[in-house]
Design a protein around this motif. Structure first.
Motif, PDB file in Angstrom:
ATOM      1  N   PRO A 217      35.813  83.388  19.510  1.00 14.18           N
ATOM      2  CA  PRO A 217      34.400  83.337  19.350  1.00 14.18           C
ATOM      3  C   PRO A 217      33.778  84.636  19.136  1.00 14.18           C
ATOM      4  CG  PRO A 217      34.893  83.426  21.664  1.00 14.18           C
ATOM      5  CD  PRO A 217      36.237  83.223  20.825  1.00 14.18           C
ATOM      6  N   LYS A 218      34.361  85.384  18.258  1.00  9.28           N
ATOM      7  CA  LYS A 218      33.622  86.714  18.022  1.00  9.28           C
ATOM      8  C   LYS A 218      32.428  86.724  17.309  1.00  9.28           C
ATOM      9  CE  LYS A 218      34.306  90.747  14.851  1.00  9.28           C
ATOM     10  NZ  LYS A 218      33.051  90.602  14.273  1.00  9.28           N
ATOM     11  N   GLU A 219      32.084  85.563  16.339  1.00 12.72           N
ATOM     12  CA  GLU A 219      30.941  85.485  15.847  1.00 12.72           C
ATOM     13  C   GLU A 219      29.836  85.250  16.945  1.00 12.72           C
ATOM     14  OE1 GLU A 219      33.585  84.110  14.715  1.00 12.72           O
ATOM     15  OE2 GLU A 219      33.885  85.080  13.091  1.00 12.72           O
ATOM     16  N   PHE A 220      30.166  84.462  17.798  1.00 14.10           N
ATOM     17  CA  PHE A 220      29.288  84.113  18.881  1.00 14.10           C
ATOM     18  C   PHE A 220      28.673  85.286  19.619  1.00 14.10           C
ATOM     19  CE2 PHE A 220      28.829  83.588  23.539  1.00 14.10           C
ATOM     20  CZ  PHE A 220      27.669  82.562  23.319  1.00 14.10           C
ATOM     21  N   LEU A 221      29.694  86.120  19.913  1.00 10.37           N
ATOM     22  CA  LEU A 221      29.302  87.396  20.726  1.00 10.37           C
ATOM     23  C   LEU A 221      28.677  88.240  19.843  1.00 10.37           C
ATOM     24  CD1 LEU A 221      32.777  88.249  22.542  1.00 10.37           C
ATOM     25  CD2 LEU A 221      30.523  87.282  23.437  1.00 10.37           C
ATOM     26  N   ASP A 222      28.815  88.478  18.462  1.00 13.38           N
ATOM     27  CA  ASP A 222      27.688  89.162  17.690  1.00 13.38           C
ATOM     28  C   ASP A 222      26.547  88.800  17.678  1.00 13.38           C
ATOM     29  OD1 ASP A 222      30.149  90.918  17.035  1.00 13.38           O
ATOM     30  OD2 ASP A 222      30.490  89.815  15.077  1.00 13.38           O
ATOM     31  N   GLU A 223      26.545  87.417  17.379  1.00 16.28           N
ATOM     32  CA  GLU A 223      24.994  86.653  17.263  1.00 16.28           C
ATOM     33  C   GLU A 223      24.248  86.926  18.574  1.00 16.28           C
ATOM     34  OE1 GLU A 223      25.624  82.634  16.248  1.00 16.28           O
ATOM     35  OE2 GLU A 223      26.673  83.150  14.567  1.00 16.28           O
ATOM     36  N   TYR A 224      25.195  86.917  19.823  1.00 16.19           N
ATOM     37  CA  TYR A 224      24.394  87.154  21.041  1.00 16.19           C
ATOM     38  C   TYR A 224      23.616  88.353  21.129  1.00 16.19           C
ATOM     39  CZ  TYR A 224      24.152  87.302  26.317  1.00 16.19           C
ATOM     40  OH  TYR A 224      23.908  87.672  27.677  1.00 16.19           O
ATOM     41  N   VAL A 225      24.616  89.404  20.983  1.00 13.78           N
ATOM     42  CA  VAL A 225      24.309  90.597  21.160  1.00 13.78           C
ATOM     43  C   VAL A 225      23.003  91.171  20.105  1.00 13.78           C
ATOM     44  CG1 VAL A 225      24.811  93.271  20.895  1.00 13.78           C
ATOM     45  CG2 VAL A 225      26.279  91.612  22.113  1.00 13.78           C
ATOM     46  N   ASN A 226      23.105  90.539  18.777  1.00 14.81           N
ATOM     47  CA  ASN A 226      21.951  90.907  18.041  1.00 14.81           C
ATOM     48  C   ASN A 226      20.825  90.171  18.373  1.00 14.81           C
ATOM     49  OD1 ASN A 226      23.488  92.396  16.076  1.00 14.81           O
ATOM     50  ND2 ASN A 226      24.444  90.687  15.110  1.00 14.81           N
TER      51      ASN A 226
ATOM     52  N   SER B 109      17.228  92.120  18.896  1.00 12.12           N
ATOM     53  CA  SER B 109      16.086  91.654  18.172  1.00 12.12           C
ATOM     54  C   SER B 109      14.970  91.381  19.119  1.00 12.12           C
ATOM     55  CB  SER B 109      16.574  90.805  17.131  1.00 12.12           C
ATOM     56  OG  SER B 109      16.692  89.336  17.750  1.00 12.12           O
ATOM     57  N   GLU B 110      15.268  90.835  20.406  1.00 13.97           N
ATOM     58  CA  GLU B 110      14.121  90.454  20.918  1.00 13.97           C
ATOM     59  C   GLU B 110      13.782  91.513  22.083  1.00 13.97           C
ATOM     60  OE1 GLU B 110      15.099  86.625  23.394  1.00 13.97           O
ATOM     61  OE2 GLU B 110      15.557  85.659  21.327  1.00 13.97           O
ATOM     62  N   GLY B 111      14.477  92.708  22.068  1.00 15.40           N
ATOM     63  CA  GLY B 111      13.962  93.940  22.749  1.00 15.40           C
ATOM     64  C   GLY B 111      14.269  93.870  24.216  1.00 15.40           C
ATOM     65  N   LEU B 112      15.274  92.870  24.566  1.00 14.23           N
ATOM     66  CA  LEU B 112      15.719  92.751  26.117  1.00 14.23           C
ATOM     67  C   LEU B 112      16.880  93.690  26.279  1.00 14.23           C
ATOM     68  CD1 LEU B 112      16.215  88.618  25.860  1.00 14.23           C
ATOM     69  CD2 LEU B 112      14.409  90.277  26.806  1.00 14.23           C
ATOM     70  N   PRO B 113      17.010  94.032  27.490  1.00 18.17           N
ATOM     71  CA  PRO B 113      18.085  95.226  27.885  1.00 18.17           C
ATOM     72  C   PRO B 113      19.408  94.367  27.853  1.00 18.17           C
ATOM     73  CG  PRO B 113      17.029  94.318  29.815  1.00 18.17           C
ATOM     74  CD  PRO B 113      16.230  93.713  28.603  1.00 18.17           C
ATOM     75  N   LEU B 114      20.476  95.218  27.411  1.00 20.08           N
ATOM     76  CA  LEU B 114      21.784  94.915  27.209  1.00 20.08           C
ATOM     77  C   LEU B 114      22.371  94.818  28.477  1.00 20.08           C
ATOM     78  CD1 LEU B 114      23.136  96.506  24.035  1.00 20.08           C
ATOM     79  CD2 LEU B 114      22.925  94.019  24.478  1.00 20.08           C
ATOM     80  N   ARG B 115      22.923  93.801  29.000  1.00 16.47           N
ATOM     81  CA  ARG B 115      23.704  93.675  30.255  1.00 16.47           C
ATOM     82  C   ARG B 115      25.173  93.794  29.822  1.00 16.47           C
ATOM     83  NH1 ARG B 115      19.512  94.250  32.940  1.00 16.47           N
ATOM     84  NH2 ARG B 115      18.097  92.685  33.379  1.00 16.47           N
ATOM     85  N   PRO B 116      26.011  94.060  30.732  1.00 17.81           N
ATOM     86  CA  PRO B 116      27.332  94.123  30.619  1.00 17.81           C
ATOM     87  C   PRO B 116      28.140  92.826  30.052  1.00 17.81           C
ATOM     88  CG  PRO B 116      26.857  95.225  32.875  1.00 17.81           C
ATOM     89  CD  PRO B 116      25.735  94.591  32.098  1.00 17.81           C
ATOM     90  N   ILE B 117      28.820  92.923  29.299  1.00 20.60           N
ATOM     91  CA  ILE B 117      29.667  91.490  28.947  1.00 20.60           C
ATOM     92  C   ILE B 117      31.321  91.739  29.260  1.00 20.60           C
ATOM     93  CG2 ILE B 117      30.258  89.996  26.928  1.00 20.60           C
ATOM     94  CD1 ILE B 117      27.786  90.859  25.680  1.00 20.60           C
ATOM     95  N   ILE B 118      31.724  90.773  29.994  1.00 16.25           N
ATOM     96  CA  ILE B 118      32.973  91.021  30.655  1.00 16.25           C
ATOM     97  C   ILE B 118      33.822  89.944  29.633  1.00 16.25           C
ATOM     98  CG2 ILE B 118      34.783  90.654  32.337  1.00 16.25           C
ATOM     99  CD1 ILE B 118      32.378  91.553  34.144  1.00 16.25           C
ATOM    100  N   ILE B 119      34.651  90.317  29.093  1.00 13.20           N
ATOM    101  CA  ILE B 119      35.845  89.488  28.184  1.00 13.20           C
ATOM    102  C   ILE B 119      37.095  89.495  28.670  1.00 13.20           C
ATOM    103  CG2 ILE B 119      36.574  88.930  25.881  1.00 13.20           C
ATOM    104  CD1 ILE B 119      33.972  90.264  24.904  1.00 13.20           C
ATOM    105  N   CYS B 120      37.492  88.563  29.114  1.00 17.38           N
ATOM    106  CA  CYS B 120      39.098  88.497  29.908  1.00 17.38           C
ATOM    107  C   CYS B 120      39.822  87.929  28.730  1.00 17.38           C
ATOM    108  CB  CYS B 120      38.847  87.765  30.959  1.00 17.38           C
ATOM    109  SG  CYS B 120      38.110  88.351  32.210  1.00 17.38           S
TER     110      CYS B 120
END
Length: 124
Positions: free
Chosen positions: A94-103, A107-118
């Motif tokens: 799901p790399k594309e999903f993560l890229d879309e999620y972060v973008n 774009s909404e100006g929300l603070p980035l939170r940690p993303i944990i990927i196992c």
């Protein structure tokens, strides 16, 4: 894949493109999520039960072809014969999903939170 693909994607090993899920509950959960791109679903001949019926229904609803094969073939796909329960599912990473999620967050100006990927998590 088109001829304009980068050489890194064309030389990418299948294990770098897919994640293999195994076991009845993880497979049914993945099949219930329409955002998960499925490459291959294999089920051992002779396995039965309510969850197998749910898996078959979910696959049918999504138009996913089920490959029935020997238990050994499922074991080779899962890489974990003791815990695959006769079911294995290859999904696109799901790399594309993560890229879309972060973008979207940026774009909404929300603070980035940690993303944990196992990766490569196994039961002890």
């Amino acid at each position: 894949s088109s001829s304009s693909s980068s050489s890194s994607s064309s030389s990418m090993h299948l294990r770098d493109r897919f994640i293999t899920l195994y076991g009845r509950k993880p497979v049914i959960e993945a099949l219930m999520d329409p955002n998960i791109e499925v490459d291959k679903l294999v089920i051992a001949r002779g396995v039965r039960g309510e969850l197998i019926q749910e898996i078959l229904r979910a696959a049918d609803e999504r138009g996913i072809k089920v490959k029935r094969c020997s238990a050994d073939a499922v074991n080779r796909v899962s890489g974990n014969p003791r815990q695959d329960q006769g079911v294995a599912l290859d999904i696109e990473k799901p790399k594309e999903f993560l890229d879309e999620y972060v973008n979207e967050i940026i774009s909404e100006g929300l603070p980035l939170r940690p993303i944990i990927i196992c990766d490569n998590v196994r039961n002890a």
